[in-house]
Design a protein around this motif. Sequence first.
Motif, mmCIF file in Angstrom:
data_model
loop_
_atom_site.group_PDB
_atom_site.id
_atom_site.type_symbol
_atom_site.label_atom_id
_atom_site.label_comp_id
_atom_site.label_asym_id
_atom_site.label_seq_id
_atom_site.Cartn_x
_atom_site.Cartn_y
_atom_site.Cartn_z
ATOM 1 N N LEU A 134 14.627 14.118 -8.130
ATOM 2 C CA LEU A 134 14.318 13.297 -6.965
ATOM 3 C C LEU A 134 13.002 13.721 -6.336
ATOM 4 O O LEU A 134 12.173 12.873 -5.984
ATOM 5 C CB LEU A 134 15.452 13.386 -5.940
ATOM 6 C CG LEU A 134 15.243 12.605 -4.651
ATOM 7 C CD1 LEU A 134 15.150 11.117 -4.943
ATOM 8 C CD2 LEU A 134 16.365 12.889 -3.680
ATOM 9 N N ALA A 135 12.786 15.012 -6.202
ATOM 10 C CA ALA A 135 11.541 15.504 -5.612
ATOM 11 C C ALA A 135 10.337 15.110 -6.463
ATOM 12 O O ALA A 135 9.303 14.680 -5.929
ATOM 13 C CB ALA A 135 11.603 17.019 -5.456
ATOM 14 N N LEU A 136 10.460 15.223 -7.777
ATOM 15 C CA LEU A 136 9.353 14.836 -8.654
ATOM 16 C C LEU A 136 9.095 13.336 -8.614
ATOM 17 O O LEU A 136 7.946 12.890 -8.616
ATOM 18 C CB LEU A 136 9.633 15.294 -10.085
ATOM 19 C CG LEU A 136 9.568 16.798 -10.301
ATOM 20 C CD1 LEU A 136 10.041 17.154 -11.692
ATOM 21 C CD2 LEU A 136 8.164 17.304 -10.059
ATOM 22 N N ALA A 137 10.158 12.546 -8.574
ATOM 23 C CA ALA A 137 9.990 11.092 -8.495
ATOM 24 C C ALA A 137 9.304 10.703 -7.191
ATOM 25 O O ALA A 137 8.398 9.862 -7.186
ATOM 26 C CB ALA A 137 11.344 10.403 -8.617
ATOM 27 N N LEU A 138 9.729 11.304 -6.092
ATOM 28 C CA LEU A 138 9.100 10.993 -4.803
ATOM 29 C C LEU A 138 7.650 11.451 -4.771
ATOM 30 O O LEU A 138 6.793 10.757 -4.215
ATOM 31 C CB LEU A 138 9.887 11.623 -3.661
ATOM 32 C CG LEU A 138 11.226 10.968 -3.348
ATOM 33 C CD1 LEU A 138 11.951 11.749 -2.266
ATOM 34 C CD2 LEU A 138 11.053 9.523 -2.948
ATOM 35 N N PRO A 152 2.512 8.669 -3.103
ATOM 36 C CA PRO A 152 1.075 8.395 -2.980
ATOM 37 C C PRO A 152 0.698 6.954 -3.347
ATOM 38 O O PRO A 152 -0.171 6.356 -2.705
ATOM 39 C CB PRO A 152 0.424 9.381 -3.946
ATOM 40 C CG PRO A 152 1.404 10.478 -4.094
ATOM 41 C CD PRO A 152 2.742 9.834 -3.964
ATOM 42 N N GLU A 153 1.383 6.395 -4.340
ATOM 43 C CA GLU A 153 1.106 5.010 -4.722
ATOM 44 C C GLU A 153 1.544 4.040 -3.630
ATOM 45 O O GLU A 153 0.844 3.065 -3.329
ATOM 46 C CB GLU A 153 1.811 4.677 -6.034
ATOM 47 C CG GLU A 153 1.247 5.430 -7.223
ATOM 48 C CD GLU A 153 1.989 5.108 -8.499
ATOM 49 O OE1 GLU A 153 2.620 4.043 -8.571
ATOM 50 O OE2 GLU A 153 1.941 5.938 -9.417
ATOM 51 N N VAL A 154 2.693 4.299 -3.044
ATOM 52 C CA VAL A 154 3.184 3.449 -1.954
ATOM 53 C C VAL A 154 2.248 3.548 -0.756
ATOM 54 O O VAL A 154 1.914 2.543 -0.121
ATOM 55 C CB VAL A 154 4.627 3.847 -1.565
ATOM 56 C CG1 VAL A 154 5.061 3.162 -0.286
ATOM 57 C CG2 VAL A 154 5.586 3.521 -2.695
ATOM 58 N N TRP A 155 1.818 4.754 -0.444
ATOM 59 C CA TRP A 155 0.919 4.980 0.683
ATOM 60 C C TRP A 155 -0.375 4.186 0.502
ATOM 61 O O TRP A 155 -0.819 3.489 1.408
ATOM 62 C CB TRP A 155 0.616 6.469 0.787
ATOM 63 C CG TRP A 155 -0.128 6.878 2.016
ATOM 64 C CD1 TRP A 155 -1.388 6.508 2.368
ATOM 65 C CD2 TRP A 155 0.338 7.707 3.055
ATOM 66 N NE1 TRP A 155 -1.740 7.088 3.545
ATOM 67 C CE2 TRP A 155 -0.702 7.823 3.992
ATOM 68 C CE3 TRP A 155 1.516 8.385 3.269
ATOM 69 C CZ2 TRP A 155 -0.569 8.598 5.140
ATOM 70 C CZ3 TRP A 155 1.633 9.150 4.413
ATOM 71 C CH2 TRP A 155 0.604 9.243 5.335
#
Length: 63
Positions: free
Chosen positions: A20-24, A29-32
């Motif tokens: 989960l941490a790696l996926a986030l 950054p892409e969402v941001w």
Amino acid sequence: MRRFRARRGLWPALAATTMLALALADIVPEVWAGAREAGVSLWWCGAAGCAGILVVAHVRRRC
């Protein structure tokens, strides 16, 4: 051997947390950048993410 039975769920929990941490770390950054480019508030992105998690949890419990 008995003392390890209580910890049997520890490794899958650690693996899930790491994934989960790696996926986030990959997605955030892409969402941001996409939200800035589109002029969308980051609160909406967070709300959409939370709503998605709630839907998946609800569907998971029903099946």
